[in-house]
Design a protein around this motif. Structure first.
Motif, PDB file in Angstrom:
ATOM      1  N   GLU A  26      -7.227   1.211   5.102  1.00  0.00           N
ATOM      2  CA  GLU A  26      -8.499   1.226   4.366  1.00  0.00           C
ATOM      3  C   GLU A  26      -8.446   2.061   3.091  1.00  0.00           C
ATOM      4  O   GLU A  26      -9.479   2.458   2.554  1.00  0.00           O
ATOM      5  CB  GLU A  26      -9.647   1.699   5.261  1.00  0.00           C
ATOM      6  N   SER A  27      -7.260   2.308   2.586  1.00  0.00           N
ATOM      7  CA  SER A  27      -7.164   3.002   1.298  1.00  0.00           C
ATOM      8  C   SER A  27      -7.692   2.111   0.184  1.00  0.00           C
ATOM      9  O   SER A  27      -7.524   0.888   0.208  1.00  0.00           O
ATOM     10  CB  SER A  27      -5.711   3.362   0.993  1.00  0.00           C
ATOM     11  N   LEU A  28      -8.321   2.720  -0.801  1.00  0.00           N
ATOM     12  CA  LEU A  28      -8.719   1.989  -1.998  1.00  0.00           C
ATOM     13  C   LEU A  28      -7.465   1.524  -2.724  1.00  0.00           C
ATOM     14  O   LEU A  28      -6.494   2.281  -2.859  1.00  0.00           O
ATOM     15  CB  LEU A  28      -9.542   2.883  -2.919  1.00  0.00           C
ATOM     16  N   ARG A  62      -8.746  -3.203  -1.072  1.00  0.00           N
ATOM     17  CA  ARG A  62      -8.684  -2.250   0.023  1.00  0.00           C
ATOM     18  C   ARG A  62      -7.570  -2.667   0.976  1.00  0.00           C
ATOM     19  O   ARG A  62      -7.408  -3.844   1.278  1.00  0.00           O
ATOM     20  CB  ARG A  62     -10.014  -2.205   0.773  1.00  0.00           C
ATOM     21  N   CYS A  63      -6.824  -1.688   1.452  1.00  0.00           N
ATOM     22  CA  CYS A  63      -5.777  -1.977   2.433  1.00  0.00           C
ATOM     23  C   CYS A  63      -6.434  -2.276   3.773  1.00  0.00           C
ATOM     24  O   CYS A  63      -7.251  -1.478   4.266  1.00  0.00           O
ATOM     25  CB  CYS A  63      -4.825  -0.790   2.551  1.00  0.00           C
ATOM     26  N   GLU A  64      -6.084  -3.375   4.381  1.00  0.00           N
ATOM     27  CA  GLU A  64      -6.693  -3.762   5.648  1.00  0.00           C
ATOM     28  C   GLU A  64      -6.153  -2.958   6.826  1.00  0.00           C
ATOM     29  O   GLU A  64      -6.723  -2.997   7.909  1.00  0.00           O
ATOM     30  CB  GLU A  64      -6.464  -5.258   5.903  1.00  0.00           C
ATOM     31  N   VAL A  84     -17.627  -1.320  -3.680  1.00  0.00           N
ATOM     32  CA  VAL A  84     -16.737  -0.196  -3.429  1.00  0.00           C
ATOM     33  C   VAL A  84     -17.410   1.105  -3.839  1.00  0.00           C
ATOM     34  O   VAL A  84     -17.281   2.111  -3.186  1.00  0.00           O
ATOM     35  CB  VAL A  84     -15.413  -0.371  -4.192  1.00  0.00           C
ATOM     36  N   TRP A  94     -10.036   9.181  -8.824  1.00  0.00           N
ATOM     37  CA  TRP A  94      -9.120   8.771  -7.770  1.00  0.00           C
ATOM     38  C   TRP A  94      -7.698   9.149  -8.163  1.00  0.00           C
ATOM     39  O   TRP A  94      -7.288   8.947  -9.299  1.00  0.00           O
ATOM     40  CB  TRP A  94      -9.204   7.250  -7.566  1.00  0.00           C
ATOM     41  N   ALA A 130      -2.286   2.496  -4.178  1.00  0.00           N
ATOM     42  CA  ALA A 130      -3.286   3.045  -3.274  1.00  0.00           C
ATOM     43  C   ALA A 130      -3.810   4.340  -3.890  1.00  0.00           C
ATOM     44  O   ALA A 130      -3.094   5.015  -4.650  1.00  0.00           O
ATOM     45  CB  ALA A 130      -2.686   3.305  -1.904  1.00  0.00           C
ATOM     46  N   ASN A 185     -10.391  -5.366 -10.128  1.00  0.00           N
ATOM     47  CA  ASN A 185      -9.722  -4.337  -9.319  1.00  0.00           C
ATOM     48  C   ASN A 185      -8.752  -3.512 -10.163  1.00  0.00           C
ATOM     49  O   ASN A 185      -7.804  -2.938  -9.647  1.00  0.00           O
ATOM     50  CB  ASN A 185      -9.003  -4.954  -8.113  1.00  0.00           C
ATOM     51  N   CYS A 240       0.859  -1.187   0.000  1.00  0.00           N
ATOM     52  CA  CYS A 240       0.000   0.000   0.000  1.00  0.00           C
ATOM     53  C   CYS A 240       0.889   1.228   0.000  1.00  0.00           C
ATOM     54  O   CYS A 240       1.769   1.375   0.854  1.00  0.00           O
ATOM     55  CB  CYS A 240      -0.907  -0.017   1.237  1.00  0.00           C
ATOM     56  N   ASN A 275      -6.205  -7.645  -4.066  1.00  0.00           N
ATOM     57  CA  ASN A 275      -6.830  -6.823  -3.037  1.00  0.00           C
ATOM     58  C   ASN A 275      -7.474  -5.565  -3.603  1.00  0.00           C
ATOM     59  O   ASN A 275      -7.000  -4.990  -4.589  1.00  0.00           O
ATOM     60  CB  ASN A 275      -5.815  -6.434  -1.977  1.00  0.00           C
TER      61      ASN A 275
END
Length: 448
Positions: free
Chosen positions: A24-26, A19-21, A423, A47, A38, A72, A6, A17
């Motif tokens: 929480e960034s897209l 979203r960053c766990e 999302v 974005w 990210a 994604n 990320c 992925n």
């Protein structure tokens, strides 16, 4: 597959992925950078990438990311496209009104994107039917019809059809067991079928490769229908492991090529991943296999790839056994199989006009001096040209080769987010979506 982070918090993330766990960034894949990035909000449906290589560029989500939750990949904000490069290749999707079909579609797209990553890393151009109507690549994801009609996975002039039942883990395991395969996966299907596609693009009408191909694989003009019937009637020859990567490869030269191509994809993908993660083998006993070479796959000679492949598969199978799992690599690479893999390497190298080290001019079918026979499970290698030793794995080699596909993308540390979690609720533009398959399929049976 390389490692990804990320760009906002440096947390490890995976290719799938969204979203960053941690922060929480897209997250989204940017094919122009071949990187997961990210993103931060930069306006309505816009974005801004936080990846240094993007220099603050703006992107939109692919429609199948923002709305359908099966992708994604990101699209440059000023692009007229509403579907990403990967999703543009899919011409027909399953009927989403049927139970589980959206999950199957997601799994199919995930496997397809992994294949596309490997092809891009090798330098192989993938054009859609929109960009190249005559030679472009396309996919249809279909299901068996309620009237008893069957959909068979196969390739037809650049159109790859996959039966979505292959995305059902229980169904795929049932078929794998019935066919005596060590494993059977979606990614393996994609690799195999694109092998047929690239045969037509790179070998079939190329005088440089056609005769060497026939010396190694056989005469591709042999009647395919007769060969298919003979294979399912008589099975593979008892000694098939001495010359073929799988039993199914014995059926016809086309299938031998596709199986070998798929196996080459497997090898370079796994080696690329292990190199990116810095995997090394440094045993205390000098007689045990070591692995310290981290030459990027795209810069490696074929002999270099094979030299690294043996110790890696030995460790892989040992780790799997410690987990109580079947061998991750239950294959035997006899000398003729290694030469077929070398031929695939040379064809790809030439097609991509790479500056890789050139391979020695070894006559097709004749192993170079001291070329090892790579044994499944890490058995000591035999001398080149010798009969292959029995592999550690008890199962026969498989016509489809890849690691088992997960039901959803795993997260490196924290609990995984559901793969179909929305999302965004609205598409950035009105797309031209793939055709939705009707409830009853009328597709003819295909190979595989």
């Amino acid at each position: 597959m390389k490692t990804f982070h990320c760009n906002h918090c440096s947390h490890l993330v995976f290719y799938e992925n969204v979203r960053c766990e941690r922060c929480e960034s897209l997250l989204g894949y940017v094919p122009e950078l071949a990187e997961i990035s990210a993103f931060e909000v930069a306006g309505e449906e816009r974005w801004r990438s936080l990846h240094p290589g993007a220099e603050g560029a703006l992107f939109r989500q692919c429609h199948n990311y923002a709305v359908e939750n099966v992708c994604n990949w990101m699209i440059p904000a000023d692009s007229p496209d509403v579907l990403c490069r990967a999703c543009q290749l899919t011409l027909t999707i399953p009927n989403l009104g049927a139970p589980d079909n959206r999950l199957y579609w997601y799994r199919l797209e995930m496997a397809k994107r992994r294949l596309l990553y490997t092809l891009a890393e090798l330098g192989l151009d993938v054009k859609s039917r929109q960009a190249d109507p005559e030679h472009g690549l396309a996919f249809e994801f279909l299901e068996d019809g309620g009237d008893g009609s069957r959909v068979m996975t196969g390739h037809d002039n650049g159109l790859i059809t996959l039966n979505i039942a292959e995305a059902d883990d229980a169904y795929r395991e049932k078929v794998r067991t019935a066919m005596g395969e060590p494993y059977r996966t979606l990614l393996g299907h994609f690799r195999h079928e694109t092998g047929h596609y690239y045969f037509s693009q790179l070998v079939e009408n190329n005088p440089r490769w056609l005769e060497p191909f026939r010396k190694l694989f056989g005469d591709e003009s042999a009647d395919y229908g007769e060969a298919l019937n003979a294979y399912y009637r008589d099975g593979a020859p008892a000694d098939w492991q001495a010359s073929y990567i799988s039993a199914y490869a014995t059926m016809h030269p086309w299938e031998d090529w596709a199986e070998t191509w798929a196996h080459y994809m497997l090898i370079v993908d796994v080696l690329d991943t292990s190199t990116s993660y810095g995997v090394a083998l440094l045993p205390d006993d000098p007689s045990e296999p070591t692995l310290t070479d981290r030459t990027p796959v795209e810069d490696a000679s074929f002999d270099n790839l094979m030299k690294r492949w043996f110790p890696l598969t030995y460790a892989l199978n040992s780790l799997n056994r410690s987990l109580g799992m079947p061998d991750g690599y239950p294959f035997t690479l006899a000398a003729p199989v290694v030469e077929k893999l070398r031929f695939v390497h040379r064809v790809i190298e030439a097609a991509c006009d790479k500056s890789l080290p050139r391979e020695a001019a070894t006559p097709p079918g004749e192993a170079p001096v001291a070329q090892p026979v790579v044994q499944a499970g890490g058995q000591p290698a035999a001398q080149a040209g010798a009969a292959p030793a029995e592999p550690i794995a008890a199962q026969p080699a498989a016509p489809v080769e890849a690691s088992p596909a997960p039901q959803a993308p795993a997260q490196p540390v924290d609990a995984p987010a559901p793969p179909l979690e929305p999302v965004a609720s609205e598409p950035p533009l009105q797309p031209e979506p793939a055709t939705v398959q009707p409830a009853t399929s009328k597709r003819p049976m295909r190979r595989r």
